[in-house]
Design an enzyme around this catalytic site. Structure first.
Site, PDB file in Angstrom:
ATOM      1  N   MET A   1       0.811  -1.211   0.000  1.00 41.77           N
ATOM      2  CA  MET A   1       0.000   0.000   0.000  1.00 41.77           C
ATOM      3  C   MET A   1       0.846   1.263   0.000  1.00 41.77           C
ATOM      4  O   MET A   1       0.411   2.312  -0.468  1.00 41.77           O
ATOM      5  CB  MET A   1      -0.932   0.000   1.213  1.00 41.77           C
ATOM      6  CG  MET A   1      -1.894  -1.172   1.247  1.00 41.77           C
ATOM      7  SD  MET A   1      -2.912  -1.174   2.741  1.00 41.77           S
ATOM      8  CE  MET A   1      -3.972   0.243   2.426  1.00 41.77           C
ATOM      9  N   GLY A   2       2.041   1.182   0.572  1.00 38.66           N
ATOM     10  CA  GLY A   2       2.883   2.364   0.654  1.00 38.66           C
ATOM     11  C   GLY A   2       4.154   2.073   1.415  1.00 38.66           C
ATOM     12  O   GLY A   2       4.354   0.976   1.945  1.00 38.66           O
ATOM     13  N   GLU A   3       5.026   3.066   1.462  1.00 36.16           N
ATOM     14  CA  GLU A   3       6.263   2.933   2.217  1.00 36.16           C
ATOM     15  C   GLU A   3       6.737   4.304   2.654  1.00 36.16           C
ATOM     16  O   GLU A   3       6.272   5.331   2.164  1.00 36.16           O
ATOM     17  CB  GLU A   3       7.339   2.237   1.385  1.00 36.16           C
ATOM     18  CG  GLU A   3       7.754   2.984   0.127  1.00 36.16           C
ATOM     19  CD  GLU A   3       8.796   2.215  -0.656  1.00 36.16           C
ATOM     20  OE1 GLU A   3       9.885   1.990  -0.090  1.00 36.16           O
ATOM     21  OE2 GLU A   3       8.529   1.839  -1.811  1.00 36.16           O
TER      22      GLU A   3
ATOM     23  N   THR B   1      10.045   6.243   5.511  1.00 38.95           N
ATOM     24  CA  THR B   1      11.305   6.039   6.220  1.00 38.95           C
ATOM     25  C   THR B   1      11.158   4.987   7.315  1.00 38.95           C
ATOM     26  O   THR B   1      12.117   4.310   7.662  1.00 38.95           O
ATOM     27  CB  THR B   1      11.783   7.359   6.852  1.00 38.95           C
ATOM     28  OG1 THR B   1      10.739   7.886   7.682  1.00 38.95           O
ATOM     29  CG2 THR B   1      12.124   8.388   5.789  1.00 38.95           C
TER      30      THR B   1
ATOM     31  N   GLN C   1       7.258  -0.221   5.638  1.00 37.13           N
ATOM     32  CA  GLN C   1       6.276  -0.435   4.576  1.00 37.13           C
ATOM     33  C   GLN C   1       4.898  -0.710   5.173  1.00 37.13           C
ATOM     34  O   GLN C   1       4.786  -1.152   6.307  1.00 37.13           O
ATOM     35  CB  GLN C   1       6.686  -1.645   3.725  1.00 37.13           C
ATOM     36  CG  GLN C   1       8.086  -1.552   3.164  1.00 37.13           C
ATOM     37  CD  GLN C   1       8.582  -2.886   2.650  1.00 37.13           C
ATOM     38  OE1 GLN C   1       8.420  -3.183   1.474  1.00 37.13           O
ATOM     39  NE2 GLN C   1       9.183  -3.685   3.502  1.00 37.13           N
TER      40      GLN C   1
ATOM     41  N   ASP D   1       3.405  15.758  13.886  1.00 39.24           N
ATOM     42  CA  ASP D   1       3.697  15.483  12.474  1.00 39.24           C
ATOM     43  C   ASP D   1       2.421  15.437  11.640  1.00 39.24           C
ATOM     44  O   ASP D   1       2.223  14.525  10.826  1.00 39.24           O
ATOM     45  CB  ASP D   1       4.479  14.177  12.322  1.00 39.24           C
ATOM     46  CG  ASP D   1       5.145  14.058  10.949  1.00 39.24           C
ATOM     47  OD1 ASP D   1       5.337  15.109  10.293  1.00 39.24           O
ATOM     48  OD2 ASP D   1       5.475  12.929  10.533  1.00 39.24           O
TER      49      ASP D   1
END
Length: 427
Positions: free
Chosen positions: A104-106, A108, A111, A223
């Site tokens: 789905m994504g990655e 820093t 994943q 964040d």
């Protein structure tokens, strides 16, 4: 063989001490002998043969332990890549409970994989953290924060819901409910077209409500950014967008989410409020001025980030597109007016170079002509919003000005922002 502990909620205690990870039954190499009987804790036991009981863990214990035999069919042991990322193939099992369907994504941190939860019979998102000490420690902090938020967010409407967590082959794995795309990804796939003002209102209200909820618990996210705000559903509709004069209009279509429901994610940098927090937080574009100037930060740094996000949803582009401190501060002055002198007098020794004679050292301190141009092309906040908003512009400008006040002591709180007239139309 002793198997490792797999955790389901609720927890009564979290031990953050580093420990040597016990080898898992599904970590056995192909040439190993038959799986041996061992201790297995948590609801993963539902995928262990010879399981004695299907009962769920009681509320009085953090896990349920029974003896079982690990099944065969686990993926072969693979070394992590050079950065500590877990190496996998689609179709692999991530423990006997989860089957990997897609990436789905990655980031820093590691994943995020889309997995099928064989026990709950649903798709979930599994965050697999890099096998590096600092990321493992951050993951444990995130788990603790998610637990605390979950205790108070009974409806699960504000923050992403954690389903489970476990330590697999030296990777902390956090199992979440599966949500839609991030606001950033939605904007990107929509060619950075702005959201309709009514949608901005709904998303802004939910975001501020989540921030106010966290601040009431003495938590600071630190964040907040479009990447960390997910739409609950990725479904969208296409609406016409007219360009050009009334006599000769070109029609194109932009995507608009079907549902405005959002949830905040990524609590790895979340901290409890305390005195004298001066280290750098927040992703650059959403970083508050007090953070850059080393003045110390608290709850207002989240509020500043929300202000930047709301403007970005209105325009389609990040408000402050820079990667350098002085240029960033100069952009703030260009959009919002000059900094209060009392703020610039209090900067720490690392930020003194940005100030000269009680004022921001700009344009004299500019490092290049391109930097000067990048600042000069920015309009004032009022003009920027009015370029993209037809109605409610005055109320929106007034609220965003409150969210983006330079002095954190004068910045409105998230709870105060929720009472702003801009949100009266949704009540």
């Amino acid at each position: 063989m002793e198997m490792e502990r797999v955790h389901e909620f609720p927890h009564t205690h979290m031990d953050r001490r580093p420990r040597k990870r016990a080898r898992l039954g599904w970590d056995v190499l192909p040439q190993a002998t038959k799986a041996q009987v061992g201790m297995f804790c948590g609801q993963e036991i539902g995928n262990i043969s010879s399981f004695a009981s299907s009962g769920a863990p009681s509320d009085n214990s953090s896990s349920l332990c029974v003896k079982g035999v690990a099944r065969n069919g686990s993926p072969p042991w693979r070394e992590d890549d050079k950065d500590g990322h877990y190496i996998f193939e689609l179709g692999d099992d991530l423990t006997p409970r989860y089957k990997i369907y897609s990436k789905m994504g990655e980031g820093t941190f590691g994943q995020v994989l889309e997995c099928w939860d064989r026990e709950r019979k649903e798709m979930v998102a599994v965050k697999i953290v890099r096998g590096v000490k600092k990321y493992r420690e951050a993951a444990m902090i995130e788990i603790e924060m998610l637990q605390q938020l979950g205790k108070h967010d009974k409806g699960g409407n504000r923050c992403v819901q954690i389903r489970n967590w476990f330590d697999y082959r030296n990777h902390i794995c956090i199992v979440f409910e599966k949500l839609g795309s991030s606001l950033y990804d939605f904007l990107r796939k929509n060619n950075y077209r702005s959201f309709p003002i009514d949608l901005v209102r709904e998303i802004g209200w939910q975001l501020l409500e989540c921030v106010a909820f966290m601040h009431d618990l003495r938590m600071i996210h630190t964040d907040l950014k479009p990447e960390n705000i997910l739409l609950v559903s990725s479904d969208y509709v296409k609406i016409p967008e007219y360009k050009g004069s009334r006599l000769q209009r070109d029609v194109c279509y932009k995507r608009v989410p079907k549902s405005s429901a959002i949830k905040v994610i990524d609590f790895g940098s979340t901290t409890y409020e305390r005195q004298d927090q001066t280290y750098i937080v927040s992703t650059r574009h959403y970083r508050a001025p007090e953070v850059i100037l080393g003045l110390g930060w608290s709850y207002p740094c989240d509020v500043w980030s929300v202000g930047c996000i709301i403007v970005e949803l209105c325009t389609g582009e990040a408000l402050f597109q820079t990667h350098e401190n002085l240029e960033h501060l100069a952009m703030m002055e260009r959009v919002l007016g000059p900094f209060p002198q009392q703020m610039l007098k209090k900067v720490d020794r690392h930020s003194e170079k940005y100030v000269r004679r009680g004022r921001l050292d700009w344009p004299d301190g500019a490092t290049s002509r391109d930097s000067l141009k990048a600042v000069l092309k920015l309009p004032r906040l009022q003009n920027l919003i009015m370029q993209h908003v037809d109605h409610s512009a005055g109320e929106l400008i007034n609220m965003v000005q409150g969210l983006l006040r330079f002095d954190p002591s004068e910045r409105i709180t998230a709870r105060e922002a929720l009472r702003h007239p801009f949100f009266a139309r949704r009540r």
